[in-house]
Design a protein around this motif. Sequence first.
Motif, PDB file in Angstrom:
ATOM      1  N   LEU A   1       0.679  -1.362  -0.169  1.00  0.00           N
ATOM      2  CA  LEU A   1      -0.032   0.056   0.124  1.00  0.00           C
ATOM      3  C   LEU A   1       0.703   1.182   0.212  1.00  0.00           C
ATOM      4  CD1 LEU A   1      -2.697  -0.937   2.877  1.00  0.00           C
ATOM      5  CD2 LEU A   1      -2.974  -1.256   0.297  1.00  0.00           C
ATOM      6  N   ALA A   2       0.565   2.164  -0.950  1.00  0.00           N
ATOM      7  CA  ALA A   2       1.109   3.458  -1.048  1.00  0.00           C
ATOM      8  C   ALA A   2       0.260   4.458  -0.320  1.00  0.00           C
ATOM      9  CB  ALA A   2       1.593   4.001  -2.145  1.00  0.00           C
ATOM     10  N   LEU A   3       0.630   4.831   1.053  1.00  0.00           N
ATOM     11  CA  LEU A   3      -0.263   5.776   1.915  1.00  0.00           C
ATOM     12  C   LEU A   3       0.413   6.934   2.112  1.00  0.00           C
ATOM     13  CD1 LEU A   3      -0.837   2.759   4.449  1.00  0.00           C
ATOM     14  CD2 LEU A   3      -2.425   3.507   2.795  1.00  0.00           C
ATOM     15  N   THR A   4      -0.611   7.879   2.434  1.00  0.00           N
ATOM     16  CA  THR A   4      -0.327   9.360   2.509  1.00  0.00           C
ATOM     17  C   THR A   4      -0.808   9.956   3.683  1.00  0.00           C
ATOM     18  OG1 THR A   4      -0.083  11.573   1.618  1.00  0.00           O
ATOM     19  CG2 THR A   4      -1.998  10.193   1.167  1.00  0.00           C
ATOM     20  N   ARG A   5      -0.252  10.939   4.327  1.00  0.00           N
ATOM     21  CA  ARG A   5      -1.115  11.808   5.667  1.00  0.00           C
ATOM     22  C   ARG A   5      -1.962  12.581   4.877  1.00  0.00           C
ATOM     23  NH1 ARG A   5       1.937  12.279  11.203  1.00  0.00           N
ATOM     24  NH2 ARG A   5       2.654  10.258  11.636  1.00  0.00           N
ATOM     25  N   PHE A   6      -2.621  13.670   5.590  1.00  0.00           N
ATOM     26  CA  PHE A   6      -3.434  14.916   5.056  1.00  0.00           C
ATOM     27  C   PHE A   6      -3.258  15.894   5.998  1.00  0.00           C
ATOM     28  CE2 PHE A   6      -7.025  17.308   4.382  1.00  0.00           C
ATOM     29  CZ  PHE A   6      -6.972  17.499   2.891  1.00  0.00           C
ATOM     30  N   PRO A   7      -2.961  17.210   5.325  1.00  0.00           N
ATOM     31  CA  PRO A   7      -2.839  17.088   3.856  1.00  0.00           C
ATOM     32  C   PRO A   7      -1.244  16.537   3.425  1.00  0.00           C
ATOM     33  CG  PRO A   7      -2.432  19.275   5.054  1.00  0.00           C
ATOM     34  CD  PRO A   7      -2.816  18.176   5.952  1.00  0.00           C
TER      35      PRO A   7
END
Length: 377
Positions: free
Chosen positions: A8-14
């Motif tokens: 999985l390629a995951l990001t925080r926000f923003p």
Amino acid sequence: MTTPWGELALTRFPEDPRDRLRAWDASDEYLLRYLAREGVPLSGTVVVVGDRWGALVTALAEHRPAQITDSHLTQEATRVNLARHGVEPGAVRLLTTQDPPPGRVDVLLVRVPKSLALLEDQLLRLAPAVHAGTVVVGTGMVKEIHTSTLRLFERILGPTRTSLAEKKARLIFCTPDPALERPGNPWPYVYTLPDGIGPAAGCTVVNHAGVFCADRLDIGTRFFLEHLPSGGSGRRVVDLGCGNGVVGTAAALADPAAEVLFVDESFQAVASAEATYKANGVPGHAEFRVGDGLAGVPAGSVDLVLNNPPFHSHQATTDATAWRMFTGARRALRPGGELWVIGNRHLGYHVKLRKLFGNSRLVASDPKFVVLKAVKR
């Protein structure tokens, strides 16, 4: 993040390319490995509480879980991460800590929050939906799981034990006991503000679980209340990062003609602020908004921003949130509008304010805190 269901390629926000903090940690990986290794059945109602950035529900999306979070930013990160991995809208049910929980829970996965009070509140709200066959697994880093954490699971749900640690992460296993006599939910907590703190003296405060300093007025906010700006009539005021709303309520009491916007990324905080405001019968107009700081507030529409910025993101110390709050305030303020900030002396907010606004004035200080003012030119 590597999971039993793929990469999985995951990001925080923003999303910020300069941010080196990951959107998952070893405790998320440990929990997912356990579910796959033990063949935990996921065909029933799966509920995930406290998922930091959507890593858990993104990995488990094919099982159509429900996510319960107190964080607007977590919800936005989850939406981005689900879309990035082609998950159809609605496959994951996104709930807040203020929403009614599912009526039945077959698998309950709990990412232990920083706030023990929030954990208590959520377990008590979910307990009626948990049955003898519910699989309950908690997860967190070793430094986040204490004896008090385990006692809470045991007191509310049933017998509890922990796993061995892996990569400084640990799991919590709880066996639900339907016959357990549970305590009543003490949240929200209500108390009265002391005298000598300006317009808010004697006011009633309503604190939902997880909101900072739930049972008393913290010393930083008290110092801020003693030095809030006076004067002005009919101003547009923002209590940015409002918490339980005592600062915005004080501003409204000082200027009954003011329009006050209470904004926070915590659903619990905004609910607390609204309850505090209404409990004191404050005249005038107020708006309560869960959101990402001042995003969505029109540029040049605000006269005064009052801000006590956090300097932690979960367990990580960071000034990213404060920087975004200051930047958002500058955009939202009218020319001549003011940003007032309370902070610990050592954080050096005056440097950031001078860089953004071109000015910063010390309003008040004591050995621990400073109150600063920056004016938009």
